[in-house]
Design an enzyme around this catalytic site. Structure first.
Site, PDB file in Angstrom:
ATOM      1  N   HIS A  73       0.762  -1.365   0.107  1.00 22.85           N
ATOM      2  CA  HIS A  73       0.176   0.133  -0.018  1.00 22.85           C
ATOM      3  C   HIS A  73       0.926   1.238   0.009  1.00 22.85           C
ATOM      4  O   HIS A  73       1.496   1.169   0.887  1.00 22.85           O
ATOM      5  CB  HIS A  73      -1.003   0.104   1.149  1.00 22.85           C
ATOM      6  CG  HIS A  73      -2.012  -0.791   1.146  1.00 22.85           C
ATOM      7  ND1 HIS A  73      -3.199  -0.688   1.629  1.00 22.85           N
ATOM      8  CD2 HIS A  73      -2.322  -2.071   0.497  1.00 22.85           C
ATOM      9  CE1 HIS A  73      -4.133  -1.746   1.437  1.00 22.85           C
ATOM     10  NE2 HIS A  73      -3.550  -2.564   0.793  1.00 22.85           N
ATOM     11  N   TYR A 202      -8.748   5.538   8.082  1.00 20.70           N
ATOM     12  CA  TYR A 202      -8.911   5.868   9.677  1.00 20.70           C
ATOM     13  C   TYR A 202      -9.802   7.039   9.710  1.00 20.70           C
ATOM     14  O   TYR A 202      -9.788   8.015   9.158  1.00 20.70           O
ATOM     15  CB  TYR A 202      -7.587   6.648  10.180  1.00 20.70           C
ATOM     16  CG  TYR A 202      -6.508   5.376  10.209  1.00 20.70           C
ATOM     17  CD1 TYR A 202      -5.697   4.993   9.227  1.00 20.70           C
ATOM     18  CD2 TYR A 202      -6.389   4.648  11.495  1.00 20.70           C
ATOM     19  CE1 TYR A 202      -4.797   3.886   9.252  1.00 20.70           C
ATOM     20  CE2 TYR A 202      -5.090   3.480  11.569  1.00 20.70           C
ATOM     21  CZ  TYR A 202      -4.340   3.395  10.582  1.00 20.70           C
ATOM     22  OH  TYR A 202      -3.580   2.350  10.716  1.00 20.70           O
ATOM     23  N   PRO A 294      -3.483   0.550  19.062  1.00 19.03           N
ATOM     24  CA  PRO A 294      -3.240   0.335  17.674  1.00 19.03           C
ATOM     25  C   PRO A 294      -3.509   1.378  16.470  1.00 19.03           C
ATOM     26  O   PRO A 294      -3.336   0.946  15.502  1.00 19.03           O
ATOM     27  CB  PRO A 294      -4.500  -0.935  17.499  1.00 19.03           C
ATOM     28  CG  PRO A 294      -5.356  -0.603  18.447  1.00 19.03           C
ATOM     29  CD  PRO A 294      -4.744   0.099  19.731  1.00 19.03           C
ATOM     30  N   LYS A 298       1.395   0.195  15.165  1.00 22.02           N
ATOM     31  CA  LYS A 298       2.832   0.333  15.497  1.00 22.02           C
ATOM     32  C   LYS A 298       3.222  -1.097  16.434  1.00 22.02           C
ATOM     33  O   LYS A 298       4.525  -1.387  16.632  1.00 22.02           O
ATOM     34  CB  LYS A 298       3.305   1.554  16.287  1.00 22.02           C
ATOM     35  CG  LYS A 298       3.302   2.658  15.312  1.00 22.02           C
ATOM     36  CD  LYS A 298       4.553   2.553  14.506  1.00 22.02           C
ATOM     37  CE  LYS A 298       4.457   3.606  13.444  1.00 22.02           C
ATOM     38  NZ  LYS A 298       4.312   3.032  11.856  1.00 22.02           N
ATOM     39  N   TYR A 387       4.055   6.812   9.909  1.00 18.29           N
ATOM     40  CA  TYR A 387       3.457   5.551   9.385  1.00 18.29           C
ATOM     41  C   TYR A 387       4.166   4.440   8.581  1.00 18.29           C
ATOM     42  O   TYR A 387       4.210   3.084   8.928  1.00 18.29           O
ATOM     43  CB  TYR A 387       2.082   6.023   8.482  1.00 18.29           C
ATOM     44  CG  TYR A 387       1.106   4.720   8.664  1.00 18.29           C
ATOM     45  CD1 TYR A 387       0.212   4.734   9.672  1.00 18.29           C
ATOM     46  CD2 TYR A 387       1.076   4.025   7.529  1.00 18.29           C
ATOM     47  CE1 TYR A 387      -0.682   3.651   9.721  1.00 18.29           C
ATOM     48  CE2 TYR A 387       0.038   3.256   7.527  1.00 18.29           C
ATOM     49  CZ  TYR A 387      -0.999   3.094   8.386  1.00 18.29           C
ATOM     50  OH  TYR A 387      -1.956   2.133   8.486  1.00 18.29           O
TER      51      TYR A 387
HETATM   52  P1  RFL Z   1       2.286 -11.655  21.745  1.00 14.37           P
HETATM   53  O1  RFL Z   1       1.701 -11.798  20.351  1.00 14.37           O
HETATM   54  O2  RFL Z   1       1.536 -11.372  22.897  1.00 14.37           O
HETATM   55  O3  RFL Z   1       2.841 -13.177  21.991  1.00 14.37           O
HETATM   56  C1  RFL Z   1       3.289 -13.665  23.432  1.00 14.37           C
HETATM   57  C2  RFL Z   1       3.327 -14.976  23.431  1.00 14.37           C
HETATM   58  O4  RFL Z   1       4.108 -15.299  24.764  1.00 14.37           O
HETATM   59  C3  RFL Z   1       3.042 -16.372  25.379  1.00 14.37           C
HETATM   60  N1  RFL Z   1       3.202 -16.626  26.814  1.00 14.37           N
HETATM   61  C4  RFL Z   1       4.083 -17.358  27.522  1.00 14.37           C
HETATM   62  N2  RFL Z   1       4.787 -18.436  27.243  1.00 14.37           N
HETATM   63  C5  RFL Z   1       5.648 -19.235  28.096  1.00 14.37           C
HETATM   64  N3  RFL Z   1       5.508 -18.838  29.393  1.00 14.37           N
HETATM   65  C6  RFL Z   1       4.951 -17.701  29.919  1.00 14.37           C
HETATM   66  N4  RFL Z   1       4.716 -17.569  31.060  1.00 14.37           N
HETATM   67  C7  RFL Z   1       4.039 -17.016  28.876  1.00 14.37           C
HETATM   68  N5  RFL Z   1       3.230 -15.896  29.077  1.00 14.37           N
HETATM   69  C8  RFL Z   1       2.791 -15.529  27.691  1.00 14.37           C
HETATM   70  C9  RFL Z   1       1.824 -15.907  24.927  1.00 14.37           C
HETATM   71  O5  RFL Z   1       0.590 -17.157  24.993  1.00 14.37           O
HETATM   72  C10 RFL Z   1       1.946 -15.651  23.383  1.00 14.37           C
HETATM   73  O6  RFL Z   1       2.078 -16.652  22.554  1.00 14.37           O
HETATM   74  O7  RFL Z   1       3.670 -10.805  21.836  1.00 14.37           O
HETATM   75  P2  RFL Z   1       4.777 -10.375  20.607  1.00 14.37           P
HETATM   76  O8  RFL Z   1       5.174 -11.580  20.079  1.00 14.37           O
HETATM   77  O9  RFL Z   1       5.451  -9.319  21.304  1.00 14.37           O
HETATM   78  O10 RFL Z   1       3.864  -9.820  19.751  1.00 14.37           O
HETATM   79  C11 RFL Z   1       3.277  -8.332  19.965  1.00 14.37           C
HETATM   80  C12 RFL Z   1       2.062  -8.227  18.905  1.00 14.37           C
HETATM   81  O11 RFL Z   1       1.174  -9.631  19.069  1.00 14.37           O
HETATM   82  C13 RFL Z   1       1.369  -7.027  18.975  1.00 14.37           C
HETATM   83  O12 RFL Z   1       2.264  -5.586  19.459  1.00 14.37           O
HETATM   84  C14 RFL Z   1       0.506  -6.373  17.750  1.00 14.37           C
HETATM   85  O13 RFL Z   1      -0.400  -7.331  17.831  1.00 14.37           O
HETATM   86  C15 RFL Z   1      -0.233  -5.071  18.047  1.00 14.37           C
HETATM   87  N6  RFL Z   1      -1.049  -4.693  17.097  1.00 14.37           N
HETATM   88  C16 RFL Z   1      -0.683  -4.167  15.785  1.00 14.37           C
HETATM   89  N7  RFL Z   1       0.558  -3.970  15.761  1.00 14.37           N
HETATM   90  C17 RFL Z   1       1.089  -3.462  14.610  1.00 14.37           C
HETATM   91  O14 RFL Z   1       2.181  -3.427  14.289  1.00 14.37           O
HETATM   92  N8  RFL Z   1       0.223  -3.210  13.535  1.00 14.37           N
HETATM   93  C18 RFL Z   1      -1.160  -3.377  13.600  1.00 14.37           C
HETATM   94  O15 RFL Z   1      -1.745  -3.245  12.764  1.00 14.37           O
HETATM   95  C19 RFL Z   1      -1.780  -3.782  14.972  1.00 14.37           C
HETATM   96  N9  RFL Z   1      -2.892  -4.127  15.069  1.00 14.37           N
HETATM   97  C20 RFL Z   1      -2.556  -4.809  17.386  1.00 14.37           C
HETATM   98  C21 RFL Z   1      -3.366  -4.357  16.288  1.00 14.37           C
HETATM   99  C22 RFL Z   1      -2.907  -5.323  18.504  1.00 14.37           C
HETATM  100  C23 RFL Z   1      -4.543  -5.537  18.681  1.00 14.37           C
HETATM  101  N10 RFL Z   1      -5.041  -5.959  19.902  1.00 14.37           N
HETATM  102  C24 RFL Z   1      -6.074  -7.196  20.182  1.00 14.37           C
HETATM  103  C25 RFL Z   1      -4.277  -5.750  21.232  1.00 14.37           C
HETATM  104  C26 RFL Z   1      -4.867  -4.619  16.491  1.00 14.37           C
HETATM  105  C27 RFL Z   1      -5.363  -5.140  17.838  1.00 14.37           C
HETATM  106  C28 RFL Z   1      -6.801  -5.394  17.839  1.00 14.37           C
HETATM  107  C1  PHB Z   2      -5.710  -4.288  11.161  1.00 16.17           C
HETATM  108  O1  PHB Z   2      -5.787  -4.372   9.958  1.00 16.17           O
HETATM  109  O2  PHB Z   2      -5.710  -5.065  11.967  1.00 16.17           O
HETATM  110  C2  PHB Z   2      -5.186  -2.722  11.650  1.00 16.17           C
HETATM  111  C3  PHB Z   2      -4.613  -2.137  10.673  1.00 16.17           C
HETATM  112  C4  PHB Z   2      -4.424  -0.846  11.211  1.00 16.17           C
HETATM  113  C5  PHB Z   2      -4.181  -0.416  12.524  1.00 16.17           C
HETATM  114  C6  PHB Z   2      -4.634  -1.449  13.518  1.00 16.17           C
HETATM  115  C7  PHB Z   2      -5.120  -2.791  13.075  1.00 16.17           C
HETATM  116  O3  PHB Z   2      -3.609   0.807  12.856  1.00 16.17           O
END
Ligand code: RFL
Ligand code: PHB
Length: 396
Positions: A73, A202, A294, A298, A387
């Protein structure tokens, strides 16, 4: 007793990507994960990858699917009620763009590569504990099928997310935690329907924030801001679609195709940063050390830049015998993290409805800020540069 060089706690995207990059350099590692692989893949989260992240995936040798089905994109839209403005990412940054490719897909690709290479991930462990992390001989204990095991290592990478144990291992008098909890969450819905627009939108709207995102030409991901008191059970698909339609600009809402949800969940929004991110031979990576709302896309991207830094440091340790370089980790990572935290906080503050939690003056400031940034070329450039992602810092 097992022995490895780097014990990785958590098989989310941070842990799996670090494991893959280290293994490519011949640095052994074992991953311990609390839940099953299937459970990890059930968490629908990020969708937008910065260019630096995409390049790291290529360096890890797992880019085949991302490069064949991920969508590049070179723009993103911002809407203020019915007014739409395009932020031309490539034009404004001298050629940078983002890739739309889901976190679930990246995780799946990394899991598959790890399995094919015969590398060890131990799923469904409990009672993970980190020991002697300040010594030259740290170790991790965990239970699996009711039996306690010990994993000896040189270094521990805490990739265990916000609720993990790694951060708690750093004594309270050593760490400082900075936190901001927002008075709303995002209700997200995934559906196999074509997206309303080719690019993400957005939307700041008088009824509250909304985001129109996607996973592919046939799969949409939408979010709407909801009060923290809302329960997902109270949101039928129909209610979600109706509310979304009211928050999208009319010219996009007319393209909305609805359908049954594949997933629907509410995520609370917070900013959280732990300092420092290193304690002896323990490093905090990704959500274990910092969380952002989110709105700036980032979270996963900051996790990836942490991984890049730790991977380069570990490579220097094992390839060049330079053990001193590990002390750079926290400072390098935190500089980039604070930039991401600021951008995410700013986008969140400017675009959401604070429903009385902000005074009238601050509400007016957000509206004025939004008007300025979307009308000024300089303003759009500020958004575009952040971004697509600021550059990764090198190790000295
Ligand atoms: P995770 O994905 O939470 O994985 C951590 C893992 O550790 C395990 N764990 C354990 N394992 C062993 N022993 C223990 N005691 C443990 N405790 C926990 C867990 O089961 C899990 O599997 O962290 P990680 O790998 O650092 O990844 C981070 C990302 O998941 C997170 O930053 C992103 O999803 C945030 N996020 C977004 N980030 C972006 O860069 N672009 C996006 O568009 C974006 N959209 C989002 C998002 C997060 C969202 N939510 C649900 C918070 C959209 C949403 C809605
Ligand atoms: C997503 O597609 O899940 C998404 C995209 C952009 C954001 C957050 C979530 O800023």
């Amino acid at each position: 007793m097992k022995k490895t060089k780097v014990a990785i706690i958590g098989a989310g995207p941070s842990g799996l990507l670090l494991g893959q990059l280290l293994s490519k350099q011949g640095i052994d590692n074992v991953i311990l994960e609390r839940v099953t692989g299937e459970y990890v893949l059930g968490r629908i989260r990020a969708g937008v990858l910065e260019q630096g992240f995409a390049n790291l995936i290529r360096e890890a040798g797992v880019a085949h699917n991302m490069d064949s089905v991920g969508e590049v994109h070179d723009g993103v839209e911002i809407a203020f009620n019915d007014e739409r403005v395009k932020i031309e990412l490539s034009k404004l940054t001298g050629g940078d763009s983002v890739i739309v490719y889901g976190q679930v897909e990246i995780t799946k690709d990394l899991m598959q590569a790890r399995q094919e290479a015969g590398l060890e991930t131990i799923y469904e462990v409990s009672n993970t504990q980190l020991h002697d992390v300040k010594s030259q001989t740290p170790y991790v204990t965990y239970e699996k099928d009711g039996v306690t095991h010990t994993l000896q290592c040189d270094y521990i990478a805490g990739c265990d997310g916000f609720h993990g144990v790694s951060r708690q291992t750093i004594p309270l008098d050593v760490r400082t935690e900075y936190e901001k909890v927002y008075p709303f969450g995002w209700l997200g819905l995934l559906a196999d329907t074509p997206p309303v627009n080719d690019e993400l939108i957005y939307c700041k709207n008088d009824r509250g924030f909304a985001l129109a995102s996607m996973r592919s030409k046939t799969r949409s991901r939408y979010y709407i801001q909801v009060p923290l008191t809302e329960k997902v059970e109270d949101w039928s698909d129909e209610r979600f679609w109706e509310e979304l339609k009211k928050r999208l600009p009319a010219s996009a809402a007319k393209n909305l195709v609805t359908g049954p949800s594949i997933e629907k969940s509410i995520a609370p929004l917070r900013s959280f940063i732990c300092e420092p991110l290193q304690y002896g031979n323990l490093f905090l990576v990704g959500d274990a050390g910092h969380i952002v709302p989110p709105t700036g896309a980032k979270g996963l991207n900051l996790a990836a830049s942490d991984v890049a830094t730790l991977y380069k440091i570990m490579t220097k340790v094992y390839k060049e015998g330079d053990k001193e370089c590990i002390s750079q980790y926290s400072d390098i990572v935190l500089r980039r993290v604070w930039n991401g935290v600021r951008f995410s906080w700013w986008m969140t503050d400017m675009m959401h409805d604070f429903d009385g939690a902000k005074d009238q003056f601050d509400e007016k400031m957000s509206t004025s800020e939004m008007n300025y940034f979307i009308q000024s070329e300089a303003g759009k450039k500020v958004i575009a540069e952040q971004y697509v992602g600021l550059p990764y810092e090198d190790i000295k």
